[in-house]
Design a protein around this motif. Structure first.
Motif, short mmCIF file in Angstrom:
data_model
loop_
_atom_site.label_atom_id
_atom_site.label_comp_id
_atom_site.label_asym_id
_atom_site.label_seq_id
_atom_site.Cartn_x
_atom_site.Cartn_y
_atom_site.Cartn_z
N ASP A 41 -16.86 13.92 -19.13
CA ASP A 41 -16.41 12.94 -18.14
C ASP A 41 -15.12 12.25 -18.58
OD1 ASP A 41 -18.57 13.48 -16.52
OD2 ASP A 41 -19.81 11.88 -17.38
N LYS A 42 -14.72 12.46 -19.81
CA LYS A 42 -13.50 11.83 -20.31
C LYS A 42 -12.24 12.48 -19.75
CE LYS A 42 -15.68 10.52 -24.70
NZ LYS A 42 -15.64 10.69 -26.18
N PHE A 43 -12.38 13.70 -19.25
CA PHE A 43 -11.22 14.37 -18.69
C PHE A 43 -10.90 13.80 -17.31
CE2 PHE A 43 -12.99 18.09 -21.24
CZ PHE A 43 -12.10 17.91 -22.30
N PRO A 44 -9.63 13.41 -17.06
CA PRO A 44 -9.28 12.87 -15.74
C PRO A 44 -9.46 13.91 -14.64
CG PRO A 44 -7.57 12.40 -17.38
CD PRO A 44 -8.50 13.38 -18.01
N ARG A 45 -9.96 13.45 -13.51
CA ARG A 45 -10.07 14.27 -12.29
C ARG A 45 -8.96 13.84 -11.33
NH1 ARG A 45 -14.11 15.19 -16.07
NH2 ARG A 45 -15.72 16.60 -15.23
N ILE A 46 -8.20 14.80 -10.84
CA ILE A 46 -7.11 14.49 -9.92
C ILE A 46 -7.20 15.41 -8.72
CG2 ILE A 46 -5.62 13.78 -11.85
CD1 ILE A 46 -4.04 16.38 -11.37
N LYS A 47 -6.35 15.16 -7.72
CA LYS A 47 -6.23 16.04 -6.57
C LYS A 47 -4.96 16.87 -6.70
CE LYS A 47 -8.78 13.14 -3.30
NZ LYS A 47 -8.73 12.42 -1.99
N ALA A 48 -5.10 18.17 -6.51
CA ALA A 48 -3.93 19.04 -6.58
C ALA A 48 -2.94 18.69 -5.49
CB ALA A 48 -4.36 20.50 -6.46
N PRO A 49 -1.66 18.71 -5.78
CA PRO A 49 -0.67 18.40 -4.74
C PRO A 49 -0.75 19.39 -3.59
CG PRO A 49 0.38 19.31 -6.71
CD PRO A 49 -1.03 19.04 -7.07
N GLY A 50 -0.58 18.86 -2.38
CA GLY A 50 -0.51 19.71 -1.21
C GLY A 50 -1.82 20.08 -0.57
N THR A 51 -2.87 20.26 -1.39
CA THR A 51 -4.17 20.69 -0.85
C THR A 51 -5.29 19.70 -1.13
OG1 THR A 51 -4.74 21.94 -2.86
CG2 THR A 51 -3.53 23.12 -1.11
N GLY A 52 -5.14 18.84 -2.12
CA GLY A 52 -6.20 17.91 -2.49
C GLY A 52 -7.35 18.55 -3.23
N ARG A 53 -7.21 19.83 -3.61
CA ARG A 53 -8.27 20.53 -4.34
C ARG A 53 -8.49 19.85 -5.69
NH1 ARG A 53 -10.83 25.53 -4.03
NH2 ARG A 53 -9.76 25.90 -2.05
#
Length: 550
Positions: A34-46
């Protein structure tokens, strides 16, 4: 000695049974901290998970060799900082980071693909993970060493003579017994020829060496195809795929000379279905394909015309087809949903434009599917535009439909010549704009996929530049181009609001501003610029555009 192979293997569907040994029937699902950041991929939000942070760049071993351990616990990667590269072990379950190597090599850059004078540490891009033995093999200058992923025990394996050098990407066999590496005269590099480059195999049990073949050209990638066969990326003067095996002494060139085959293959990836690859120089579209090395049968299809420089993604099973590309599609990742022989492929975006974090090799996505088939492992830019390793969610992607071994043909009879179609393409954000000097407007291509002397650029042989500047044309204004040259002359056609101007310059090494006066009669509320390859001459490469004047 060049030679053809005599089939001596049990074949299944035209492919060696041994090839399946490299791909387990199932792999443990990656357990991510859980320490790894979760982000949204540019353009698709994946969903994307950022695995690494810090340093100046973090990047995997390479994109067609594994970087994740057999139990899915560890990721092995390069870490670059202060002109030094070492290998590190990242625990995916806890996010614990441990340094694996303490190499003291100098001038360890991977020339010419990732050149950097004075680089130290491990020989960059020469390391490989022996998945069967949980052993990372690397070069500390001319000494090959192995470090155990669990115990961290680090031992020497062998040493090359001082006039030799490990110049390329290396590999191991699925059983872990053989380390296969490229050994060449020191300083050898593409595209120069050399005398006596070798593909060697080192037996990790017997500590014995075996030469597989010798060739008078620099070679830079060796890949495991199955338990006994290997692919070598084409050396200069060869458009095909070099193919060899553990018996030693022989090699052949795949695809080159096959009926109807055109262009030159670039990257090749071993899968249980055959070799996947892309081809350039065969027409207006890049080509992707599947090849059976034992029967020399192929199936090829056109990629979308928006794709420029391209890397085929690596799925060991050959069931999921995806690509990293630059060009009009931006620097983005695309998935082939299905192939229709009548209408072409249907390509869907996995990301929108994800700016390059660095020049050269460290800036490429180099995408591969993780062993559990839930993620695409890739390198991308973080918020500080440093290269980091990400996992992109691929758990919802069904296998690509419409590609199978049934389509393979010795003549390419089933090939698809219709260009692929982009579906629901995300918007591509504009490249960074910055002003300086007397510039009224400026565009700097600092996220371009290629670089020379540390400066990113767009090569007009691959891509046309189209740029709009919201500056009203006036007399005595100029268009300035940050023009690249390699002690040669380069040419381009610049269209300024539809008026074409032939541009030429060079005779130096690096980049200089080349000023083009705006032709009389150019009017409007803005500048619409198109910079493209000229009909004659060597294509230009350009790092920036400016409008200057008052």
């Amino acid at each position: 000695m060049k030679g053809q192979f005599v089939a001596g293997l049990l074949l299944l569907g035209g492919l060696a049974v041994q090839g399946a040994e490299a791909v387990p029937a199932s792999a443990p699902a990656l357990q991510l901290s859980d320490k790894f950041p979760r982000i949204k991929a540019p353009g698709t939000g994946r969903l994307a998970v950022q695995l690494t942070a810090g340093g100046e760049a973090n990047y995997p071993l390479y994109y067609f060799i594994p970087s994740i351990s057999r139990d899915g616990k560890y990721l092995v990667h390069h870490r670059y900082a202060n002109k030094m590269v070492q290998l590190w072990r990242l625990n995916l379950q806890t996010a614990e980071l441990v340094q694996l190597t303490h190499a003291n090599g100098t001038n360890t850059d991977w020339h010419p693909w990732s050149s950097e004078r004075g680089l130290g540490g491990v020989m960059d891009y020469r390391s490989t993970l022996n998945v069967a033995r949980n052993l990372v093999i690397y070069f500390d200058r001319n000494q090959a060493r192995g470090v155990d992923l669990e115990t961290l025990k680090d031992e020497p394996l062998f040493t090359l003579p001082p006039d030799r050098e490990a110049i390329g990407q290396n590999t191991t066999t699925p059983d872990g017994q053989w380390f296969v590496y490229i050994d060449a005269p020191a300083g050898a590099q593409n595209p120069r020829s050399c005398q006596g480059a070798k593909l060697m195999a080192f037996n990790l049990d017997k500590h014995a060496q075996k030469m597989l073949f010798m060739i008078d050209n620099a070679i830079h990638h060796a890949l495991t195809y199955d338990a006994t066969h290997f692919i070598v990326n084409h050396p200069p003067g060869h458009n095909g795929i070099i193919w060899t095996d553990l018996t030693g002494g022989r090699w052949s060139e795949l695809r080159e000379g096959d009926p109807g085959a055109q262009g030159h293959s670039c990257h090749q990836l071993p899968t249980v279905q055959g070799i996947s690859y892309e081809v350039f120089g065969a027409g207006p579209c890049a080509i992707s394909g599947l090849y059976d090395p034992f029967t020399r049968r192929r199936f090829e299809f056109n990629l979308p015309p928006q794709f420029a420089y391209t890397h085929t993604g690596w799925d060991r099973t050959g069931r999921l087809w995806f690509w990293e590309t630059t060009g009009k599609a931006g620097h983005s990742l695309w998935y082939l949903e299905k192939m229709d022989r009548a209408t072409g492929g249907v390509f869907k975006p996995l990301t929108g434009h994800w700016p390059l974090a660095a020049s050269g090799q460290r800036g490429h996505f180099h995408p591969q599917l993780t062993p559990d088939r839930r993620w695409v492992q890739m390198t991308g830019g973080d918020e500080q535009r440093r290269a980091q390793i990400f996992l992109l969610d691929a758990s919802d992607l069904p296998d690509t439909a419409g590609i199978s071994q049934d389509l393979l043909s010795a003549t390419g009879a089933n090939d698809v010549h219709v260009p692929g179609q982009l579906i629901a393409a995300p918007e591509t954000p504009a490249r960074r704009v910055r002003l300086g000097g007397d510039a009224l407007a400026e565009m700097v291509f600092d996220d371009a996929s290629q670089a020379y002397r540390g400066t990113p650029y767009i090569f007009l042989g691959d891509e046309t530049i189209q740029q709009k500047f919201l500056v009203a044309p006036k007399p005595d204004q100029q268009i300035a181009l940050l023009w690249g040259a390699k002690n040669d002359q380069r040419t381009a056609t610049l269209k300024i609001n539809g008026t074409a101007v032939e541009v030429a310059g060079g005779g130096y090494d690096g980049f200089r501003w080349l000023v083009v006066p705006v032709p009389a009669g150019v009017t409007g509320s803005a500048y619409d610029l198109t910079l493209e390859k000229a009909a004659h001459g060597k294509a230009a490469f350009v790092a920036a555009l400016r409008v200057t004047g008052k």
